[in-house]
Design a protein around this motif. Sequence first.
Motif, PDB file in Angstrom:
ATOM      1  N   LEU A 118      49.510 100.819 -33.174  1.00 25.93           N
ATOM      2  CA  LEU A 118      48.868  99.702 -33.647  1.00 25.93           C
ATOM      3  C   LEU A 118      48.460  99.788 -35.153  1.00 25.93           C
ATOM      4  CD1 LEU A 118      46.396  99.530 -30.550  1.00 25.93           C
ATOM      5  CD2 LEU A 118      48.365  97.944 -31.105  1.00 25.93           C
ATOM      6  N   THR A 160      50.193  96.725 -28.137  1.00 27.01           N
ATOM      7  CA  THR A 160      49.259  95.744 -27.756  1.00 27.01           C
ATOM      8  C   THR A 160      48.953  95.411 -26.104  1.00 27.01           C
ATOM      9  OG1 THR A 160      49.454  94.383 -29.777  1.00 27.01           O
ATOM     10  CG2 THR A 160      48.626  93.244 -28.013  1.00 27.01           C
ATOM     11  N   ASN A 214      46.402  88.983 -32.495  1.00 25.59           N
ATOM     12  CA  ASN A 214      45.910  89.184 -30.846  1.00 25.59           C
ATOM     13  C   ASN A 214      44.336  89.411 -30.743  1.00 25.59           C
ATOM     14  OD1 ASN A 214      45.179  91.935 -31.862  1.00 25.59           O
ATOM     15  ND2 ASN A 214      47.217  92.521 -32.029  1.00 25.59           N
TER      16      ASN A 214
END
Length: 191
Positions: free
Chosen positions: A48, A66, A105
């Motif tokens: 990430l 994710t 996101n």
Amino acid sequence: MLGAEIAVRRPGGIASLSICNSPASMQLWVEGAAELRAQLPADVQAALTRHEAAGTVEDPEYVAATQVFYERHVCRVVPMPADFVASEAQMEAEPTVYHTMNGPNEFHVIGSLRDWSVIDRLHRVDVPTFVVAGEHDEATPTTWQPFVEQIPDARHHVFPGASHCTHLEQPEEFRRVVGAFLADHDAQPTG
């Protein structure tokens, strides 16, 4: 978030306010997400961070990382419910609004809402308020606690075992709990 924004304006005609799995500020949301990310496996955290720094958030490795977060804190039903999959597919097919307002996101918030907060205006809410969240929700208790602390007589409920999509994970219980609150305040608009 939209419900809170409307309620602080006191437009009249509102009988009650339900805050479902929502933060009182994006700063609190991001801080909560950082705490949850810190609990992910080290390789997931590294993927990430690496892709966010490089701007490669569409890389399959980033998308897979994710998904680990989503399976823990967004929707714990396996396989993901059709409603959730359809919503996600629609957002990916036309990501302009979500990406502009939020970011790529739920936890990498870089959009126009990144500085949003309603905390300093919550004292204006003058209707019965009910705040719900899941035990494993990405909307951590810290993110929604200002609603409970600053809105007079606000009530809250945490769904054990659920995450962000309590309405999909525990639909009958969600309808029962939220429905009972709404029934208690039906046809009693203020203003």
